[in-house]
Scaffold this active site. Structure first.
Site, PDB file in Angstrom:
ATOM      1  N   GLY A 176      20.050  18.128  16.016  1.00  0.00           N
ATOM      2  CA  GLY A 176      20.939  16.974  15.924  1.00  0.00           C
ATOM      3  C   GLY A 176      21.152  16.437  14.526  1.00  0.00           C
ATOM      4  O   GLY A 176      22.264  16.349  14.048  1.00  0.00           O
ATOM      5  N   ASP A 221      17.790  12.944  23.849  1.00  0.00           N
ATOM      6  CA  ASP A 221      16.467  13.204  23.274  1.00  0.00           C
ATOM      7  C   ASP A 221      15.414  12.356  23.961  1.00  0.00           C
ATOM      8  O   ASP A 221      15.538  11.137  24.028  1.00  0.00           O
ATOM      9  CB  ASP A 221      16.471  12.860  21.777  1.00  0.00           C
ATOM     10  CG  ASP A 221      17.358  13.808  20.984  1.00  0.00           C
ATOM     11  OD1 ASP A 221      17.402  14.999  21.320  1.00  0.00           O
ATOM     12  OD2 ASP A 221      17.989  13.346  20.013  1.00  0.00           O
ATOM     13  N   TRP A 281       9.276   3.504  21.785  1.00  0.00           N
ATOM     14  CA  TRP A 281       9.275   3.253  20.340  1.00  0.00           C
ATOM     15  C   TRP A 281       9.828   1.868  19.994  1.00  0.00           C
ATOM     16  O   TRP A 281      10.284   1.631  18.884  1.00  0.00           O
ATOM     17  CB  TRP A 281      10.025   4.368  19.606  1.00  0.00           C
ATOM     18  CG  TRP A 281       9.189   5.623  19.510  1.00  0.00           C
ATOM     19  CD1 TRP A 281       7.855   5.735  19.761  1.00  0.00           C
ATOM     20  CD2 TRP A 281       9.626   6.938  19.133  1.00  0.00           C
ATOM     21  NE1 TRP A 281       7.440   7.032  19.567  1.00  0.00           N
ATOM     22  CE2 TRP A 281       8.491   7.784  19.180  1.00  0.00           C
ATOM     23  CE3 TRP A 281      10.867   7.476  18.753  1.00  0.00           C
ATOM     24  CZ2 TRP A 281       8.566   9.150  18.860  1.00  0.00           C
ATOM     25  CZ3 TRP A 281      10.930   8.827  18.436  1.00  0.00           C
ATOM     26  CH2 TRP A 281       9.795   9.659  18.488  1.00  0.00           C
ATOM     27  N   CYS A 339       5.580   4.172   7.717  1.00  0.00           N
ATOM     28  CA  CYS A 339       5.647   3.007   8.591  1.00  0.00           C
ATOM     29  C   CYS A 339       6.866   3.140   9.490  1.00  0.00           C
ATOM     30  O   CYS A 339       7.822   3.819   9.146  1.00  0.00           O
ATOM     31  CB  CYS A 339       5.804   1.729   7.765  1.00  0.00           C
ATOM     32  SG  CYS A 339       4.428   1.470   6.659  1.00  0.00           S
ATOM     33  N   HIS A 354       9.011  20.789   9.373  1.00  0.00           N
ATOM     34  CA  HIS A 354       8.214  19.935   8.490  1.00  0.00           C
ATOM     35  C   HIS A 354       7.936  20.614   7.161  1.00  0.00           C
ATOM     36  O   HIS A 354       7.565  19.970   6.199  1.00  0.00           O
ATOM     37  CB  HIS A 354       6.890  19.566   9.152  1.00  0.00           C
ATOM     38  CG  HIS A 354       7.085  18.794  10.410  1.00  0.00           C
ATOM     39  ND1 HIS A 354       7.286  19.408  11.628  1.00  0.00           N
ATOM     40  CD2 HIS A 354       7.158  17.470  10.647  1.00  0.00           C
ATOM     41  CE1 HIS A 354       7.448  18.480  12.552  1.00  0.00           C
ATOM     42  NE2 HIS A 354       7.385  17.302  11.990  1.00  0.00           N
ATOM     43  N   LEU A 386       0.838  -1.202   0.000  1.00  0.00           N
ATOM     44  CA  LEU A 386       0.000   0.000   0.000  1.00  0.00           C
ATOM     45  C   LEU A 386       0.875   1.255   0.000  1.00  0.00           C
ATOM     46  O   LEU A 386       0.592   2.214  -0.710  1.00  0.00           O
ATOM     47  CB  LEU A 386      -0.930  -0.004   1.224  1.00  0.00           C
ATOM     48  CG  LEU A 386      -1.877   1.199   1.296  1.00  0.00           C
ATOM     49  CD1 LEU A 386      -2.794   1.256   0.084  1.00  0.00           C
ATOM     50  CD2 LEU A 386      -2.708   1.166   2.580  1.00  0.00           C
TER      51      LEU A 386
HETATM   52  N1  GLN Z   1      18.361  14.299  17.593  1.00  0.00           N
HETATM   53  C1  GLN Z   1      17.245  13.838  16.816  1.00  0.00           C
HETATM   54  C2  GLN Z   1      17.285  14.473  15.443  1.00  0.00           C
HETATM   55  O1  GLN Z   1      17.653  15.592  15.335  1.00  0.00           O
HETATM   56  C3  GLN Z   1      15.925  14.158  17.473  1.00  0.00           C
HETATM   57  C4  GLN Z   1      14.764  13.651  16.673  1.00  0.00           C
HETATM   58  C5  GLN Z   1      13.438  13.800  17.344  1.00  0.00           C
HETATM   59  O2  GLN Z   1      13.286  14.559  18.254  1.00  0.00           O
HETATM   60  N2  GLN Z   1      12.460  13.078  16.894  1.00  0.00           N
HETATM   61  O3  GLN Z   1      16.889  13.886  14.474  1.00  0.00           O
END
Ligand code: GLN
Ligand code: ZN
Length: 763
Positions: free
Chosen positions: A433, A600, A562, A517, A695, A18
């Site tokens: 990062g 993080d 996760w 995914c 984003h 998909l």
């Molecule tokens: N250090 C990670 C990055 O910059 C943090 C990612 C995140 O917060 N999801 O990709």
């Protein structure tokens, strides 16, 4: 006879068919008909895979998201998506899901996406206004019903009250004012289903496992009393948690059956049996639909047999929830070592377990003796495996003392020391990062995996990548640099690959949203760090520059949230093991010269239990794990943490108690709503509220970033502000990242003049 059924099956396909088809369609490489054909094939295959069950779900499939499908079925899209007029229904559907990435090039932002209860699946949030209206278009559901031979199928829909509750009011109206209108549309859906010859309908009301006010309970009461008039058997379905104080209420709703999550709410069984009226079906979600472990079938039978004896054919059995949250088929995972593989069960295998249970209940255990013995061997092998139990780790756990989670000085003292070693200007600039994960980097990783690159060559190429990244950051003028994380395919999987007690898979994908995914690693045993993980990369990066380079780690709670995590000990213990392993890495980074270390905790908030009453316990161990990871360093070492969300009000005290020196947060994407919390809470240390949304492909505007910094400075003393993007940059392109960070750097310089010009003696 006990009846077997399933609540939902993964829709992405065992080879992510998909995903491939969706992305090809979005890129104009295939026609809508081809996409629909792929979807139909996945559905047909899913039916086959579930064929042995008494009732198989239909309508659980979705091209993008089942909540968006519900919005479509009831004719309720946010008004801003009514134009353009001349696009197909399908393209409008994707327009809402994806915003302007859609085919027609329109520029709307997509509907908001948020987490589906406590899973890692994300749904598209319906938007309510006082004027919202509904109609019913059952055609897509009827079409899916039409693809089956009609026997043994059970359509699945989201119930009206959960649907309303999952949406958000955009004009301040109470969503419940819409209930009556919505119920009319459900009435019409029921009529169509009855006409299509449907006997059982699965109607999901997962909000029944959350804290409900009287008003929302009343809405459920009204709705299900009204539905009684339809000659349709409703299986009211709940999952993800026990019913708690809604148990008696749920038992009394006038439906034909109730499904409960017994993998998380086993203690409730006796009360359920007491309260459920004698004419109702009780569907027991006995297999954990959220985790990948084989169930101990004999142990399940030990308590199921007496229940079955007592309630006989009133008992149905099923996985606890939709199997959407599991990878499809363990048989794809051929590279996993057989011992571990023998402990696992993905969606297809869970249904196999269900059938063994049913046969044992219906015909007695001897009828499935072979299968039960095999299962018992697997369970025993896991329980006794030396790969799970590591005495060294156990000993270290026992020796944890409170002072290990305690910095040796207060933030005020640390701040002075850190200023002396770091010499940072006011409003220091940094990133979160990661830098772009380019096609080149991914090819390197594949080369290493497939053997066309030696480990030495791979390392050399990554070093070049790091050197480039350092040069770029210096040219922009950033104050605190990063190595860019080119070695990380994923911030969790990378650590899983390097820790003992963890396994990574090749194909075990789970839908996160739409075509996206994730492949959560499997944490199966005591966690230990055999060697240093990130130190060499950071040390190399630091050797190239005078400016401080941050060491970068994923935190213990994020790794836990996760991953698929072992279920044979409390999460809190597993979190402490992760914390000990990461603590070693933190201390090694410090010893290798890192003056700043970032840990993080992107997923800390996600782990919050569904019920408020359980928050405290979670937050306590989450906090302990973070502090154990971070706080062994010397006073002058600066600890950063990062979180990618902005809803903080309710956990700000925990965040503050982590005692990090600097926290960077998402802020720009959520339109500065983060900052409100700092009106009422005096956060003690330094904060970097993101100044632009990573984003978006747009290059952020300098003035807009200055405005955001001003807004932050109204709430947080400017001496304690950092300037950074919302999150990591790995999904962006270099040609976007460089101008974006140049603008950010300029905004910081302008604001240094504006906010600090009159105060030259500061810092
Ligand atoms: N250090 C990670 C990055 O910059 C943090 C990612 C995140 O917060 N999801 O990709
Ligand atoms: Zn983030």
């Amino acid at each position: 006879m006990v009846t077997t059924h399933n609540l939902g099956f993964p829709r992405i396909g065992d080879r992510r068919q998909l995903k491939t088809a969706l992305e090809a369609y979005w890129q104009n490489q295939i026609e809508a008909g081809q996409l629909q054909e792929t979807a139909r094939l996945i559905r047909a295959h899913n039916l086959q895979l579930q064929a042995g069950l008494d009732w198989v779900p239909v309508g659980d499939f979705s091209l993008y998201d089942h909540v968006l499908d519900t919005s479509r079925m009831f004719g309720h899209y946010p008004a801003r998506f009514e134009s353009p007029k001349d696009i197909s229904d399908l393209d409008r559907y994707f327009l809402i899901a994806r915003g302007r990435g859609s085919r027609d090039g329109a520029t709307e932002a997509p509907a908001e996406m948020t987490k589906w209860f406590d899973t890692n699946y994300h749904y598209l949030v319906p938007e309510w206004t006082r004027e919202s209206s509904f109609r019913c278009d059952p055609a897509p559901l009827l079409e899916q019903i039409g693809e089956t031979d009609g026997s043994g199928i059970k359509p699945v829909i989201l119930g009206p009250v959960s649907f309303l509750k999952l949406g958000k009011s955009v004009d301040g109206c109470n969503p419940l004012v819409l209930l009556d209108r919505l119920l009319n549309a459900y009435d019409s859906l029921f009529a169509s289903l009855i006409e299509a010859g449907i006997e059982w309908l699965q109607i999901d009301e997962p909000i029944l496992v959350t804290d409900l006010t009287q008003e929302w309970r009343h809405a459920l009461h009204m709705s299900y009393h009204r539905f009684q008039r339809h000659p349709l058997k409703l299986l009211l379905t709940t999952y993800f948690a026990p019913l708690g104080d809604n148990l008696r209420f749920a038992c009394e709703l006038p439906v034909a059956g109730l499904h409960v999550d017994l993998s998380r709410g086993r203690d409730e069984l006796a009360s359920l049996i007491d309260w459920l009226p004698a004419h109702k079906i009780l569907s027991l979600g006995v297999l954990d639909g959220r985790n990948v472990w084989k169930s101990d079938l004999n142990a399940l039978l030990d308590w199921l047999e007496p229940v079955h004896e007592r309630l006989a054919e009133r008992i149905w059995i099923a996985p606890s929830c939709s199997l959407l949250h599991l990878p499809v088929d363990l048989r794809r995972e051929t590279a996993l070592d057989p011992e571990l593989s023998n402990w696992l069960s993905f969606a297809v295998q869970k249904l196999g377990e269900l059938q063994i249970l049913a046969k044992a209940l219906n015909q007695g255990r001897p009828a499935v003796a072979e299968a039960l013995n095999e299962n018992a061997r697997a369970i025993r092998s896991r329980r006794e495996s030396t790969r799970i139990h590591n005495a060294r780790v156990q000993q270290r756990l026992e020796r944890i003392t409170p002072d290990m989670g305690q910095r040796s000085a207060s933030y005020a003292v640390r701040r002075l020391q850190q200023q002396q070693t770091l010499h940072l200007p006011p409003l220091p600039t940094t990133t979160i990062g990661s830098f772009p994960q380019t096609g080149d980097i991914r090819r390197l990783r594949r080369g290493l995996r497939e053997g066309s690159l030696t480990p030495g060559e791979y390392r050399e190429r990554l070093r070049q990548e790091i050197a480039d990244t350092i040069r770029q950051q210096e040219a922009i003028g950033l104050d605190v640099l990063v190595h860019g994380e080119p070695e990380r395919n994923d911030m969790v999987e990378y650590f899983a690959e390097h820790l003992q007690g963890y396994a990574v898979t090749r194909h075990a994908w789970v839908q996160s949203y739409g075509s996206r995914c994730v492949k959560p690693p499997i944490l199966f045993g005591d966690v230990e760090r055999p060697t240093r993980i990130t130190v060499e990369w950071t040390r190399y990066a630091q050797s190239l520059t005078e400016r401080p380079v941050k060491g970068m780690l994923s935190g213990p709670v994020t790794l836990l949230n996760w991953s698929f995590v072992r279920d044979d000990q409390p999460l809190a213990s597993t979190a402490m093991q992760l914390a000990l392993a990461l603590r070693d890495e933190v201390l090694d980074l410090e010893a290798a010269g890192a003056r700043i270390i970032q840990i993080d905790e992107a997923a800390l908030r996600e782990g919050l239990p569904l019920r408020r009453a359980n928050w405290q316990e979670y937050l306590e161990w989450a906090l302990k794990a973070f502090r154990l990871t971070a706080n062994g360093v010397a006073e002058q070492t600066q600890i950063h943490t990062h979180m990618c969300y902005s809803r903080f009000n309710d956990i700000i005290e925990t965040i503050s108690a982590m005692d990090a020196d600097v926290i960077t947060l998402e802020n720009a994407r959520s339109a500065d709503s983060l900052l409100d919390v700092f009106d009422s809470f005096d956060y003690p240390s330094e904060i970097g509220p993101g100044v632009y949304d990573i984003h978006s492909t747009n290059i952020p505007d300098i003035n807009q970033m200055c405005e955001r910094i001003r807004a932050a400075a109204r709430r947080i003393p400017a001496e304690r502000l950092w300037i950074n993007p919302d999150c990591g940059l790995k999904t962006r392109q270099w040609q976007e990242v460089i101008p974006a960070l140049q603008n950010m750097q300029q905004a910081a310089q302008l604001m240094r003049k504006e906010l600090f010009a009159q105060r030259p003696d500061q810092d």
